[in-house]
Design a protein around this motif. Structure first.
Motif, PDB file in Angstrom:
ATOM      1  N   GLY A 121       0.829  -1.200   0.000  1.00  0.00           N
ATOM      2  CA  GLY A 121       0.000   0.000   0.000  1.00  0.00           C
ATOM      3  C   GLY A 121       0.863   1.249   0.000  1.00  0.00           C
ATOM      4  O   GLY A 121       2.018   1.226   0.427  1.00  0.00           O
ATOM      5  N   ARG A 123       0.845   5.585   0.684  1.00  0.00           N
ATOM      6  CA  ARG A 123       0.231   6.862   1.074  1.00  0.00           C
ATOM      7  C   ARG A 123       1.253   7.978   0.872  1.00  0.00           C
ATOM      8  O   ARG A 123       2.419   7.712   0.583  1.00  0.00           O
ATOM      9  CB  ARG A 123      -0.251   6.817   2.518  1.00  0.00           C
ATOM     10  N   ASN A 254      -4.629   2.590   3.522  1.00  0.00           N
ATOM     11  CA  ASN A 254      -3.252   3.065   3.648  1.00  0.00           C
ATOM     12  C   ASN A 254      -3.139   4.392   4.396  1.00  0.00           C
ATOM     13  O   ASN A 254      -2.043   4.955   4.490  1.00  0.00           O
ATOM     14  CB  ASN A 254      -2.622   3.215   2.253  1.00  0.00           C
ATOM     15  N   GLY A 255      -4.260   4.903   4.881  1.00  0.00           N
ATOM     16  CA  GLY A 255      -4.226   6.220   5.521  1.00  0.00           C
ATOM     17  C   GLY A 255      -4.079   7.345   4.513  1.00  0.00           C
ATOM     18  O   GLY A 255      -3.582   8.426   4.837  1.00  0.00           O
TER      19      GLY A 255
ATOM     20  N   PHE B 287      -1.998  -2.624   7.978  1.00  0.00           N
ATOM     21  CA  PHE B 287      -1.988  -1.353   7.254  1.00  0.00           C
ATOM     22  C   PHE B 287      -2.340  -0.260   8.254  1.00  0.00           C
ATOM     23  O   PHE B 287      -1.620  -0.057   9.218  1.00  0.00           O
ATOM     24  CB  PHE B 287      -2.923  -1.447   6.036  1.00  0.00           C
ATOM     25  N   VAL B 288      -3.491   0.358   8.106  1.00  0.00           N
ATOM     26  CA  VAL B 288      -3.787   1.525   8.920  1.00  0.00           C
ATOM     27  C   VAL B 288      -4.315   1.124  10.318  1.00  0.00           C
ATOM     28  O   VAL B 288      -4.416   1.971  11.201  1.00  0.00           O
ATOM     29  CB  VAL B 288      -4.777   2.413   8.138  1.00  0.00           C
ATOM     30  N   ARG B 292      -9.085   2.333  13.057  1.00  0.00           N
ATOM     31  CA  ARG B 292      -9.007   3.533  12.223  1.00  0.00           C
ATOM     32  C   ARG B 292      -9.652   3.289  10.858  1.00  0.00           C
ATOM     33  O   ARG B 292     -10.358   4.157  10.326  1.00  0.00           O
ATOM     34  CB  ARG B 292      -7.541   3.952  12.043  1.00  0.00           C
ATOM     35  N   GLU B 296     -12.784   5.442   9.509  1.00  0.00           N
ATOM     36  CA  GLU B 296     -12.644   6.236   8.288  1.00  0.00           C
ATOM     37  C   GLU B 296     -13.635   5.793   7.218  1.00  0.00           C
ATOM     38  O   GLU B 296     -14.228   6.623   6.520  1.00  0.00           O
ATOM     39  CB  GLU B 296     -11.206   6.141   7.760  1.00  0.00           C
TER      40      GLU B 296
END
Lengths: 360, 360
Positions: A121, A123, A254-255, B287-288, B292, B296
């Motif tokens: 991923g 970002r 992935n934020g 990942f995130v 979160r 999101e």
């Protein structure tokens, strides 16, 4: 059938080497390190060679402007964190997307060699151009490649909506064949926004079914009105749902930015976009084996090409055919540049005091 | 917007428990071990509950027939070979697809827990019903799920062709949200063949854009003529290309059937289909992070639901909404069974000397 456009404006052809060196010189003059400028220039030129015109030298004025304006980090420290044996998260530190995603693809290939599959991923990235380029990278290593991205501007509404909350979020898949990579590179919209931009630049009318008016829902066919438009998703609610899911995977997971948080990269040269992408590499050797996979894909491809055809269809076109043909033709004859684009490129060259594309 | 069909034939509702026990009893009577029969019955009933009518009890007569005819291996030895840290290949030994793919999903979840992502390919399988079921399985483990399959009959031509060489090869993607899994489950055709079958069974006319005549290319709207038809891909050449690529990944990569080698599972009860599928699990924690991610996604979903709407649109429908609503409504009120289907189910029940669905 996505036949090559017949431009109504005149076009001149420049050798790929001239296009590539123009891009590299301008990006370097705009502040990118020479190596990075050359990496991006090679990928952008490859986009031009393979017919992804909206992701080639066409983007140079915008990229150069953004570099100068500080919207790109000119000297990003791209960080790769391996978060599990088969996963990594790449933080692009707001560098040019081509640099970041190329690094992600290299990471995916490296990890997949060990673990069979890898999901990387991204970002903190930016617009990375042609999706097919990155899906194709694992293929040279005997792997299948997948790539997706949150598009760098929202040009679509969620199905039933009239606000620009979704992007054309593309999906690219590339598999090895005997004739080289077979690459599917598709937007989740009927056409990409790049195609709309190309039509706008060349003043080409658009068919119904591409774009509708945000207010009235009526088709837009005049490229000058494209600013009022919503791109239509493929398959109606299906394409809208696919764009949402790809956005969740390339962005949210992935934020990275998605939905209302997306910065319109075409209208804004300075804000950090926090673009998200992902690259997946799948090592064919861990499944049926590379030789057998290629032989079987080739057999099926031959079968599909030899199929009975609907009336009026001369040849069956498969994913990547146009790409391959374009590449051969443009390597030999040069990259076609419409006059309107040449004017822009000459202006950029003059701005950075580098030779124009037709003096290279 | 894929609104629930208004059937023109009368419909009666059966409790999910009655449907599930009917399926299990019939499959067991047709030769499946009791455990396996119950596993398949639970998945088929879940398909009915979630509105995937073409993959629920509707398939019972066909599955029972195939079990009796020996087209399914009644006692398969499903083999899971871990081919790399993050990949596995499952050989279904010609067992019922539900058993094989459920095993593949469990394997993907197990591997992904260790490696962050896992890609599990399947061969030697069969029709496994609703794609969404398998994509959804990783979600309960804090993972994203992907699923695809080579469809169990070819109902589409390659773009420009007129032979049935491609399937509706579906793609399903499921992600965790605060309201449960958000599941996209889409055929690469405008509608699935299951939808066509449902229209045929219920005698419902079909809109233009779903099916064209193989010979003339004209739209088919009469469900009785569907045998002459080609399903149309979403986005024209894009959907055709996507079906080809998903077929390469779900079929060719695993040594499973694709293209001209596909057995028409609806017309043939005895030949080994060698169906291919894949399940991918992605551990959100790598990942995130799960909290979160869910927060999101929920924020973006709320934003999309609250968007301005095109005239005449009352609510924005997102992937999985119909699924969730159907489930709540059908758990409370029962699974709607059209009279024509009830006749078939009663016949199957009588054949196996088990109580009919409305005596349970």
């Amino acid at each position: 059938m996505n036949a090559p456009q017949k431009p109504t404006t005149s076009v001149r052809r420049a050798p790929a080497t001239a296009v590539e060196s123009l891009i590299a010189d301008c990006l370097a003059a705009a502040g990118a390190p020479r190596d990075d400028a050359e990496t991006v220039a090679a990928l952008m030129t490859e986009a031009d060679l393979t017919g992804a015109d909206a992701h080639g030298v066409f983007r140079l004025p915008q990229y150069a402007r953004r570099l100068k304006a500080g919207g790109f980090n000119r000297t990003p420290k791209i960080r790769v964190e391996r978060t599990a044996p088969a996963t990594a998260l790449v933080d692009g530190d707001n560098g040019m997307g081509h640099l970041v995603v190329k690094r992600a693809a290299a990471t995916a290939i490296e990890l997949a060699r060990e673990t069979g599959v890898a999901w990387v991923g991204v970002r903190g990235s930016n617009h990375a151009g042609s999706a097919g380029l990155y899906a194709e990278m694992p293929v040279a290593h005997g792997m299948v490649g997948l790539y997706s991205a949150v598009a760098s501007a929202n040009h679509m509404a969620v199905w039933g909506g009239n606000e620009l909350l979704l992007g054309t979020n593309p999906l690219a898949v590339a598999v090895p064949t005997g004739a080289g990579p077979m690459v599917l590179d598709m937007a989740t919209t009927v056409v990409s926004y790049g195609t709309i931009k190309k039509h706008t630049l060349q003043g080409l009318p658009m068919p119904e079914g591409w774009l509708i008016d945000r207010e009235t829902g009526e088709p837009i066919t005049d490229p000058a009105q494209s600013g009022r438009g919503l791109l239509l998703p493929i398959g109606g609610y299906k394409g809208s749902g696919l764009a949402l899911m790809l956005g969740a995977l390339a962005g949210v997971l992935n934020g990275a930015a998605f939905g209302r948080d997306c910065v319109d990269f075409n209208a804004d040269d300075t804000s950090v976009t926090n673009t998200g992408q992902f690259v997946v590499a799948i090592d064919v050797a861990r499944f049926v084996g590379l030789d057998r996979f290629v032989a079987e894909v080739d057999r099926h491809v031959a079968d599909l090409r030899a199929t009975g055809r609907m009336q009026g269809v001369e040849t069956i076109r498969l994913p990547g055919d146009r790409r391959r043909e374009c590449r051969a033709e443009r390597e030999a004859s040069g990259i076609p540049l419409p006059e309107a684009l040449i004017v822009q490129l000459d202006k950029v060259a003059a701005e950075f005091s580098v030779p124009p594309v037709f003096s290279r």
